[in-house]
Design a protein around this motif. Sequence first.
Motif, short mmCIF file in Angstrom:
data_model
loop_
_atom_site.label_atom_id
_atom_site.label_comp_id
_atom_site.label_asym_id
_atom_site.label_seq_id
_atom_site.Cartn_x
_atom_site.Cartn_y
_atom_site.Cartn_z
N PRO A 1 -3.86 -23.67 -28.07
CA PRO A 1 -3.14 -24.60 -28.95
C PRO A 1 -3.85 -25.96 -28.98
O PRO A 1 -4.83 -26.18 -28.26
N ALA A 2 -3.33 -26.87 -29.79
CA ALA A 2 -3.97 -28.18 -29.95
C ALA A 2 -4.03 -28.95 -28.64
O ALA A 2 -5.03 -29.60 -28.33
N ASP A 3 -2.96 -28.91 -27.87
CA ASP A 3 -2.91 -29.62 -26.59
C ASP A 3 -3.25 -28.62 -25.48
O ASP A 3 -2.41 -27.81 -25.08
N SER A 4 -4.47 -28.71 -24.97
CA SER A 4 -4.91 -27.74 -23.97
C SER A 4 -4.66 -28.21 -22.55
O SER A 4 -4.92 -27.46 -21.61
N ALA A 5 -4.16 -29.43 -22.37
CA ALA A 5 -3.99 -29.97 -21.02
C ALA A 5 -3.05 -29.14 -20.16
O ALA A 5 -3.39 -28.82 -19.00
N PRO A 6 -1.85 -28.74 -20.65
CA PRO A 6 -0.99 -27.92 -19.80
C PRO A 6 -1.59 -26.56 -19.47
O PRO A 6 -1.40 -26.04 -18.37
N VAL A 7 -2.33 -25.97 -20.40
CA VAL A 7 -2.98 -24.69 -20.12
C VAL A 7 -4.04 -24.87 -19.04
O VAL A 7 -4.14 -24.07 -18.10
N ALA A 8 -4.84 -25.93 -19.16
CA ALA A 8 -5.86 -26.20 -18.16
C ALA A 8 -5.24 -26.39 -16.78
O ALA A 8 -5.75 -25.90 -15.77
N ALA A 9 -4.09 -27.10 -16.73
CA ALA A 9 -3.41 -27.31 -15.45
C ALA A 9 -2.98 -25.98 -14.85
O ALA A 9 -3.13 -25.74 -13.64
#
Length: 449
Positions: free
Chosen positions: A420-428
């Motif tokens: 998705p557009a915001d990858s920060a939570p996935v990376a976490a």
Amino acid sequence: MAEIEQRTPAGIAAAVGRLIATGRLAPADRLPTVRDLATELGVSPATISHAWKALAAAGLIVSRGRSGTFVLDAAPKWLPARSQTLAGPLGTSRLDLSRGTPDPELLPALGPALSRVSQRAVTPSYQDLPVIPELLDVLHGSWPYPVESVTVVDGALDAISRSLDQITRFGDRVIVENPTFPPFFDLLEQLGLERVPVDIDSEGIVPASLAIALRRGPAALLLQPRAQNPTGASMSAARAGELAQVLHASTSTPVVIEDDHSGDISIAPDVSLGQWMPDRVLHVRSFSKSHGPDLRIAALGGPAQLIDPIVARRMLGPGWTSRMLQTILHDLLTNSDSITQVSEARRRYFARQRALTEELARQGLVVPQADGINAWLPVRDERDAIVRLAASGIRVAGGSPFMAAEGGPAFIRVTAGALPADSAPVAAALVAAANLDEPDIPVLTARWA
């Protein structure tokens, strides 16, 4: 279950996942009821329910209502062995990063091309040319090196299978990248061929590893020049030249089969060993990831002495790839709107890969930026990582089916092209699952759906 040490949903799921992976819990084994296990562990039934949901999302268990919950053996039996392992569950997850397929929203629209195709599928003769001339001209013009002969087949695996049929015999050895695409292993086993693994790095096959493998007298070398699946590595022109030198210096003379499955969505320059040894290279260019998997079209090019027998053998089977589909592909390859759509897809995939790489680095996991749609991430324990990510609503592919040699570090494959557009939570979540330093990983919220 004394093996369960962490009394959290992710910890319980990971422990049960290990029991399944080691065979201590076998397919069809019945698991304790939610209430019984909650009492045994001293946790709430909701905690066990969340763990069971994570295991179900990872495709490890299934609930059968009042009959109970059982260890699942759910892989479709019509799939080959490695493909069964890779297929994974078909259930729901908030974010599926396991498939290795293109984002449907980034494929070029077929409607305009279909509207320009003749309403009647007319072929004047069963002996007509297997490739329509206008598509053949486009393929020759876009090939990475001057090629003697090009034909069209039903997808990259069809091209590779027919190539191996032509150049190998039962018991021959074939060099493969480690890791590589699991169906290659199934195909080699079906043909009675022995795989010889070679190491790869961020630029492709390691020359020294290839030199060692060539001592075993292989009949073929199977490689992926760009957006390698699963690592996302792309071969540089310099590396291709080094590999060509190693091949020229060897007493072995394998035919090189190149699977360029992501060419039009790769950011790397077009490259082929055919530039140095056109008489020994079969180059496959697939349009599944760039223009649509269901088109089932790939081009296969090489010396006429290898291509002509493949074309002749196909005439005793499917004959040719539908000329209507060829016409559609020609339209997609030459229409300005379609070209723009594919270019935008390439840009978007690159942006998603870059965003993931940067977010992972911010959170302590530094990996090379991958090309194409897949990324290859190291983890401490493959099964634990899969289960913990499933507990957070993320599905990924385990790395073991991709490995050509046993042992070594553990990995997972992540379809970064589906981020998705915001990858920060996935990376976490990925970093937490990879390191396994914390008992829990971030849980996805509705905005991820």
